[in-house]
Design a protein around this motif. Structure first.
Motif, PDB file in Angstrom:
ATOM      1  N   THR A   5     -28.732 -15.980  47.495  1.00 31.37           N
ATOM      2  CA  THR A   5     -28.638 -14.581  48.100  1.00 31.37           C
ATOM      3  C   THR A   5     -29.569 -13.486  47.888  1.00 31.37           C
ATOM      4  N   LEU A  14     -26.350  -9.434  53.945  1.00 30.87           N
ATOM      5  CA  LEU A  14     -26.836 -10.097  53.014  1.00 30.87           C
ATOM      6  C   LEU A  14     -27.637 -11.463  53.819  1.00 30.87           C
ATOM      7  N   PHE A  16     -28.731 -15.312  53.212  1.00 33.48           N
ATOM      8  CA  PHE A  16     -28.493 -16.469  52.379  1.00 33.48           C
ATOM      9  C   PHE A  16     -29.331 -17.475  52.825  1.00 33.48           C
ATOM     10  N   LYS A  75     -17.991 -12.622  49.960  1.00 30.85           N
ATOM     11  CA  LYS A  75     -19.451 -13.441  49.758  1.00 30.85           C
ATOM     12  C   LYS A  75     -18.926 -14.876  49.391  1.00 30.85           C
ATOM     13  N   LEU A  79     -20.407 -18.341  51.333  1.00 30.96           N
ATOM     14  CA  LEU A  79     -21.087 -19.422  50.624  1.00 30.96           C
ATOM     15  C   LEU A  79     -20.248 -20.701  50.738  1.00 30.96           C
TER      16      LEU A  79
END
Length: 186
Positions: A5, A14, A16, A75, A79
């Motif tokens: 990230t 964010l 990724f 987060k 993921l």
């Protein structure tokens, strides 16, 4: 699978990096959950509560969260959604991404528009992709270039500065017919 990230200039977004190809070419912007039906990957990420927008690039995914949610709370779920998607073997998109994403333009300014699109594609878009976003040509009229900001660029506090001091100065330097650059919301 190890997913990296990266922070972006937009604190609500964010980037990724799954270490795999996300889209073979082009980009795909999903500004809300109800726009994600053509992407199993984006749909899966939108299942995480607090996700406001998803943007897919060739080798990255940017996720924008709602302001009231902290990254610490979502987060790991994002993921997990990305990992689950890649393990499923499903494609990121059920239909091809939309090429350059630029709007078409014809008429007397078409030569200028070709130059604008070329500068955007060679100088601007690679730089903003590093920050997890994209900038797409939307129109050119009476010396004004209209651009649509996507991914991390949409809603970024520094987007106005990027448009005015960066892109506008670049386009005005190379193309004297360009007088101003303005953002467009779609």
């Amino acid at each position: 699978m190890f997913i990296q990230t990266e922070a972006t200039p937009n604190p609500a977004t964010l980037k990724f990096l799954p270490g795999n190809t996300v889209l073979g070419s082009g980009t795909a912007d999903f500004p809300s959950k109800d726009t994600s039906e053509k992407s199993p990957l984006a749909s899966k990420i939108f299942q995480v509560e607090g996700v406001a927008a998803v943007f897919l690039g060739t080798d990255f995914i940017t996720v924008t969260k709602n302001e009231e949610i902290d990254w610490d709370h979502i987060k790991s779920s994002i993921l997990g959604s990305i990992m689950e998607h890649y393990q499923s073997g499903e494609p990121a998109m059920t239909e091809e991404a939309t090429g350059s994403g630029h709007a078409t333009h014809s008429g007397e300014d078409s030569e200028i528009v070709v130059q604008i699109k070329d500068l955007l594609d060679t100088r601007v878009r690679p730089a903003v992709a590093q920050d997890g976003g994209d900038i797409v040509f939307h129109g050119f009229e009476s010396g004004v270039v209209y651009l649509h900001m996507q991914g991390a660029c949409a809603g970024c506090p520094s987007s106005t500065l990027t448009l005015k001091m960066g892109i506008e100065n670049l386009l005005r330097h190379y193309i004297p017919e360009v007088l101003e650059v303005r953002p467009v919301a779609i």
